[in-house]
Design an enzyme around this catalytic site. Sequence first.
Site, PDB file in Angstrom:
ATOM      1  N   TYR A 156       0.831  -1.200   0.000  1.00  0.00           N
ATOM      2  CA  TYR A 156       0.000   0.000   0.000  1.00  0.00           C
ATOM      3  C   TYR A 156       0.870   1.256   0.000  1.00  0.00           C
ATOM      4  CZ  TYR A 156      -4.014   2.947   1.326  1.00  0.00           C
ATOM      5  OH  TYR A 156      -5.001   3.899   1.364  1.00  0.00           O
ATOM      6  N   LYS A 160       0.892   3.966  -3.002  1.00  0.00           N
ATOM      7  CA  LYS A 160       0.442   5.334  -2.744  1.00  0.00           C
ATOM      8  C   LYS A 160       1.550   6.351  -3.004  1.00  0.00           C
ATOM      9  CE  LYS A 160      -3.902   4.828  -1.724  1.00  0.00           C
ATOM     10  NZ  LYS A 160      -4.927   5.393  -2.634  1.00  0.00           N
TER      11      LYS A 160
END
Length: 264
Positions: A156, A160
């Site tokens: 993640y 991101k």
Amino acid sequence: MRLAGKVAMVTGGGAGIGRAIVLALAREGADALIPDIQPANAEAVAKEVQDLGRRAHVVRTDVTREPEIESAIAEGIRAFGQIDILVNNAGVIPALGHPFTRQVEADWDKVFNVNLKSVFFTCKHIAAHFMERRYGKIVNISSIAGPLSSQSMPSYSVVKMGVITFTKIVAKELASYNVNVNAICPGLLYTDMWKKIGDVMRETNPAYAGLTPRQMFERRVQEWIPMKREQTPEDIGHAAVFLASDEARNITGQALMVDGGVVM
């Protein structure tokens, strides 16, 4: 009514942060195109938009499939005549609490496809429309997990941060066409995602034993956020309105931290 006469496309606008962004834009006058993989949720948000006196159109869309993204954009242009604002909000979280050595390829693939590849697809297929009109606003939802390099969510965090880098690339490419491209990095919000994080924290950290997810969240806010208050979906909606408005006409290629000072 800073966005009167504008049309905003918000991926994953049927729940959570996406819903708050859709409604914030609608309150400022924007009509809403909502591509979402869960059309029932999106239809409920569309009804809220219509109650505000704005138009709304839902397209059942899997953002990981390029033909569906291309079709959703085309359908939105047919329905409204134009799209002025793109907010890339659709996202998923990986298996939580696992170091990278315990993650599997499927975790990385899913997080990459939904959170980053979809941003590439939407930007790619809306670029020609924005370039032809010499106008457009793109807001990509990233996360503080990117710049903070979270060990508990490695895929993640990587993805991101990729959203932030891609935001800058697109901003450079489209700047001469009067298209602004920016990212928002939400901080700590008490969403379904955080509830899942709380469950993992309780299982792996004795300090949180016996606490409810909400109690753990409030403790984390006090320990982690300099301003000692949580962020909300509405905070992200307000930031999206600003970046989508002409008040931000000279802001591009930026990642705005809406985090109470965490990254600072």
